[in-house]
Design a protein around this motif. Structure first.
Motif, PDB file in Angstrom:
ATOM      1  N   ARG A 413       0.825  -1.208   0.000  1.00  0.00           N
ATOM      2  CA  ARG A 413       0.000   0.000   0.000  1.00  0.00           C
ATOM      3  C   ARG A 413       0.863   1.264   0.000  1.00  0.00           C
ATOM      4  N   PHE A 414       1.975   1.240   0.719  1.00  0.00           N
ATOM      5  CA  PHE A 414       2.862   2.400   0.747  1.00  0.00           C
ATOM      6  C   PHE A 414       3.410   2.687  -0.652  1.00  0.00           C
ATOM      7  N   GLN A 415       3.888   1.645  -1.335  1.00  0.00           N
ATOM      8  CA  GLN A 415       4.399   1.838  -2.688  1.00  0.00           C
ATOM      9  C   GLN A 415       3.291   2.255  -3.649  1.00  0.00           C
ATOM     10  N   GLN A 416       2.101   1.733  -3.421  1.00  0.00           N
ATOM     11  CA  GLN A 416       0.980   2.109  -4.276  1.00  0.00           C
ATOM     12  C   GLN A 416       0.610   3.575  -4.068  1.00  0.00           C
ATOM     13  N   CYS A 417       0.685   4.049  -2.836  1.00  0.00           N
ATOM     14  CA  CYS A 417       0.405   5.464  -2.564  1.00  0.00           C
ATOM     15  C   CYS A 417       1.404   6.364  -3.291  1.00  0.00           C
ATOM     16  N   ILE A 418       2.675   5.965  -3.333  1.00  0.00           N
ATOM     17  CA  ILE A 418       3.682   6.745  -4.037  1.00  0.00           C
ATOM     18  C   ILE A 418       3.351   6.829  -5.527  1.00  0.00           C
ATOM     19  N   THR A 419       3.013   5.676  -6.113  1.00  0.00           N
ATOM     20  CA  THR A 419       2.673   5.654  -7.544  1.00  0.00           C
ATOM     21  C   THR A 419       1.442   6.499  -7.843  1.00  0.00           C
ATOM     22  N   GLU A 420       0.402   6.356  -7.016  1.00  0.00           N
ATOM     23  CA  GLU A 420      -0.819   7.131  -7.229  1.00  0.00           C
ATOM     24  C   GLU A 420      -0.556   8.624  -7.088  1.00  0.00           C
ATOM     25  N   LEU A 421       0.272   8.983  -6.120  1.00  0.00           N
ATOM     26  CA  LEU A 421       0.560  10.399  -5.898  1.00  0.00           C
ATOM     27  C   LEU A 421       1.305  10.994  -7.085  1.00  0.00           C
ATOM     28  N   ILE A 422       2.189  10.224  -7.693  1.00  0.00           N
ATOM     29  CA  ILE A 422       2.880  10.711  -8.893  1.00  0.00           C
ATOM     30  C   ILE A 422       1.869  11.012  -9.999  1.00  0.00           C
ATOM     31  N   GLY A 423       0.885  10.123 -10.155  1.00  0.00           N
ATOM     32  CA  GLY A 423      -0.139  10.361 -11.171  1.00  0.00           C
ATOM     33  C   GLY A 423      -0.938  11.621 -10.903  1.00  0.00           C
ATOM     34  N   TYR A 424      -1.278  11.868  -9.643  1.00  0.00           N
ATOM     35  CA  TYR A 424      -2.020  13.086  -9.306  1.00  0.00           C
ATOM     36  C   TYR A 424      -1.173  14.328  -9.557  1.00  0.00           C
ATOM     37  N   LEU A 425       0.124  14.257  -9.262  1.00  0.00           N
ATOM     38  CA  LEU A 425       0.998  15.404  -9.517  1.00  0.00           C
ATOM     39  C   LEU A 425       1.147  15.651 -11.012  1.00  0.00           C
ATOM     40  N   GLU A 426       1.198  14.598 -11.810  1.00  0.00           N
ATOM     41  CA  GLU A 426       1.262  14.766 -13.261  1.00  0.00           C
ATOM     42  C   GLU A 426       0.041  15.521 -13.774  1.00  0.00           C
ATOM     43  N   GLN A 427      -1.124  15.225 -13.193  1.00  0.00           N
ATOM     44  CA  GLN A 427      -2.359  15.893 -13.597  1.00  0.00           C
ATOM     45  C   GLN A 427      -2.561  17.219 -12.881  1.00  0.00           C
ATOM     46  N   ALA A 428      -1.719  17.483 -11.857  1.00  0.00           N
ATOM     47  CA  ALA A 428      -1.851  18.690 -11.028  1.00  0.00           C
ATOM     48  C   ALA A 428      -3.232  18.775 -10.399  1.00  0.00           C
ATOM     49  N   ALA A 429      -3.810  17.621 -10.057  1.00  0.00           N
ATOM     50  CA  ALA A 429      -5.152  17.602  -9.471  1.00  0.00           C
ATOM     51  C   ALA A 429      -5.341  16.342  -8.644  1.00  0.00           C
ATOM     52  N   LEU A 430      -5.785  16.539  -7.409  1.00  0.00           N
ATOM     53  CA  LEU A 430      -6.220  15.448  -6.534  1.00  0.00           C
ATOM     54  C   LEU A 430      -7.550  15.903  -5.949  1.00  0.00           C
ATOM     55  N   HIS A 431      -8.636  15.301  -6.397  1.00  0.00           N
ATOM     56  CA  HIS A 431      -9.965  15.772  -6.018  1.00  0.00           C
ATOM     57  C   HIS A 431     -10.382  15.227  -4.650  1.00  0.00           C
ATOM     58  N   SER A 432     -11.072  16.069  -3.916  1.00  0.00           N
ATOM     59  CA  SER A 432     -11.533  15.692  -2.584  1.00  0.00           C
ATOM     60  C   SER A 432     -12.478  14.501  -2.664  1.00  0.00           C
ATOM     61  N   TYR A 433     -12.366  13.620  -1.685  1.00  0.00           N
ATOM     62  CA  TYR A 433     -13.202  12.416  -1.660  1.00  0.00           C
ATOM     63  C   TYR A 433     -14.669  12.786  -1.460  1.00  0.00           C
ATOM     64  N   PHE A 434     -14.937  13.776  -0.634  1.00  0.00           N
ATOM     65  CA  PHE A 434     -16.314  14.174  -0.329  1.00  0.00           C
ATOM     66  C   PHE A 434     -16.803  15.347  -1.175  1.00  0.00           C
ATOM     67  N   LYS A 435     -15.891  16.137  -1.713  1.00  0.00           N
ATOM     68  CA  LYS A 435     -16.243  17.267  -2.573  1.00  0.00           C
ATOM     69  C   LYS A 435     -15.395  17.197  -3.838  1.00  0.00           C
ATOM     70  N   PRO A 436     -15.797  16.394  -4.821  1.00  0.00           N
ATOM     71  CA  PRO A 436     -14.957  16.179  -6.007  1.00  0.00           C
ATOM     72  C   PRO A 436     -14.600  17.453  -6.766  1.00  0.00           C
ATOM     73  N   ALA A 437     -15.388  18.507  -6.597  1.00  0.00           N
ATOM     74  CA  ALA A 437     -15.077  19.746  -7.310  1.00  0.00           C
ATOM     75  C   ALA A 437     -13.873  20.470  -6.713  1.00  0.00           C
ATOM     76  N   VAL A 438     -13.410  20.039  -5.558  1.00  0.00           N
ATOM     77  CA  VAL A 438     -12.295  20.695  -4.873  1.00  0.00           C
ATOM     78  C   VAL A 438     -10.995  19.993  -5.246  1.00  0.00           C
ATOM     79  N   ASN A 439     -10.042  20.748  -5.761  1.00  0.00           N
ATOM     80  CA  ASN A 439      -8.709  20.236  -6.088  1.00  0.00           C
ATOM     81  C   ASN A 439      -7.776  20.515  -4.909  1.00  0.00           C
ATOM     82  N   LEU A 440      -7.326  19.468  -4.247  1.00  0.00           N
ATOM     83  CA  LEU A 440      -6.509  19.630  -3.053  1.00  0.00           C
ATOM     84  C   LEU A 440      -5.060  19.986  -3.360  1.00  0.00           C
TER      85      LEU A 440
END
Length: 468
Positions: A413-440
């Motif tokens: 899970r730790f390695q998976q979190c690193i990989t997922e976080l790289i993908g979010y940084l590439e897109q410059a967007a990580l949407h809130s779980y409860f408010k998808p319109a919010v980019n964290l």
């Protein structure tokens, strides 16, 4: 002729060109491309250095071959970045980590041979030579992330005493102020604080008359921001202004969060006799003035605590809040500026409750993973801008697709979190779980994204570099 000075001027010229390329790399190449250019820069600098001192080195051909091997990454595409780092750059980045691990193993083996008549317990040998990433993560959590119970107890006790003093002062000086029972909140209370118990949150609930006030969701306001709510004064034709204590902080027919914070700034921070409270609590308490938030700094007031190593300051934030059902609005002008009437919708209670419910349902390690990631980001300068909210939402999103969160799967899970976080940084967007319109990730600068992206790219092949 000064050949050394000529070579230095040449290096400076190349360095200026490289710096210019790096400063504009993000605009053209993105996160992955900027990382590739950073690797190329490292390779070029090493090539220049090795060429300059070639006469003094014994293995010139080997070093030049390594330099050209590094330069070969320049032509690689960003998709080959992982393999390139693993083959060349990580050979240098992870060298210290592997050397340290090898030294620990050798010392453990040598000590076991010297004292065969007195064999050490197996658990002690494992502490000296941690083999797997799973063991390294658990060791990191217990030694770096998790807080000692006595440290948490000390911080909570100080915060509760300050809470009692402030509430007593407000009740005596402002008896007509409609306030609920003050309490502690935040990561210190929820066992989510890491590294050190250095901050706490004092929740100050405002009591509003249900018939006079209405909370308006951010999507229904002119701001249209999901996290920027407003509090409207209603029924003015039947209950004119002045019927509610909080009418004095109206701005344009709405309760102003900024006006409420300014009131507490004057009524509490600038009025309470803090030296007297300091002597009562046997510590130094003083307000942190000049900022947009209401914050107190507490330091030990005697030499005994300093000798114990507990002289680190504790910061307590005083947070006015409004509650209606499961909705919690906070008065934080630093988050809602420039809108003086806006109140911030706190998603922290929802996120914390959801994580606790998921872990309780399957005896999972989501909170442990979150605390480990928080400690990694806090202790790593390149990842420090990444706050707790994006990490918590990262785990919540991952929980929807992954069901096994047992402790034995912590490494995966730790390695998976690193990989997922790289993908979010590439897109410059990580949407809130409860408010998808919010980019964290909207608050991060391009330079911060580049630095975090490069560090995480390196950690894909060598995750141990994050645990140093």
């Amino acid at each position: 002729m000064n050949f050394q000075g000529s070579r230095r001027r040449g290096e400076d010229g190349i360095a200026m060109v490289i710096d210019f390329l790096l400063s504009n790399a993000r605009l053209v190449l993105g996160v992955g491309g900027a990382a590739v250019l950073g690797i190329a820069t490292l390779a070029v600098k090493r090539l220049i250095e090795r060429a300059g001192r070639a006469a003094d080195d014994e293995k010139v051909e080997q070093k030049m071959a390594e330099s050209w091997e590094e330069l070969s990454l320049v032509s690689a595409s960003p998709t080959l970045l992982k393999k390139g780092i693993e083959g060349v750059v990580m050979k240098h980045v992870a060298k210290a980590t592997r050397q340290q691990k090898g030294d620990l193993c050798k010392r453990a083996q040598a000590s076991s041979l010297d004292v065969q008549s007195k064999p050490e317990p197996q658990s002690k040998r494992l502490q000296l030579c941690v083999v797997t990433l799973q063991e390294r993560l658990l060791q990191y959590y217990h030694t770096r992330a998790a807080l000692a119970p006595q440290e948490v107890q000390r911080a909570q006790s100080l915060a509760v005493e300050i809470c009692t003093e402030i509430q007593g002062f407000l009740h005596s000086r402002h008896p007509d102020m409609l306030l609920g029972e003050m309490s502690l909140g935040g990561s210190l209370l929820d066992d989510l604080q890491v590294v050190s118990a250095d901050h706490a949150c004092l929740l100050v609930p405002l009591q509003l008359e249900a018939s006079l006030w209405r909370l308006i969701p951010g999507e229904e306001t002119l701001l249209t921001h999901p996290l920027h709510w407003m509090v409207r004064r209603v029924n003015l034709e039947y209950f004119p202004r002045g019927r509610s204590y909080w009418d004095r902080y109206l701005v344009g027919g709405y309760l102003s969060a900024e006006a409420v914070v300014n009131m507490f700034q004057k009524a509490v921070m600038e009025t309470i006799n803090w030296p007297s409270i300091s002597s009562t609590l046997d510590c130094i308490v003083r307000p942190v003035l000049g900022g947009p938030d209401l914050r107190l700094e507490i330091r030990p007031g005697n030499e005994t605590e300093d000798a114990d190593g507990s002289d680190q300051p504790l910061f307590i934030s005083m947070l006015p809040i409004l509650r209606e059902g499961d909705v919690v609005l906070t008065a934080q002008p630093e988050l809602t500026s420039p809108w003086v009437n806006a109140w911030h919708l706190s998603l922290y209670p929802w996120e914390t409750q959801r994580l606790a419910q998921l872990d309780a349902s399957d005896n999972g390690c989501r909170r442990l993973t979150l605390k480990t990631l928080k400690a990694v980001c806090r202790l790593n300068p390149a990842l420090r801008p990444l706050e707790a909210a994006p990490l918590a939402n990262l785990i919540l999103h991952l929980s929807d697709s992954e069901s096994d969160w047992s402790e034995r799967s912590l490494e995966v899970r730790f390695q998976q979190c690193i990989t997922e976080l790289i993908g979010y940084l590439e897109q410059a967007a990580l949407h809130s779980y409860f408010k998808p319109a919010v980019n964290l990730l909207s608050g991060l600068s391009e330079d911060q994204v580049d630095q975090m992206g490069f560090m995480l790219y390196c950690a894909v092949s060598e995750p141990e570099i994050l645990l140093i």
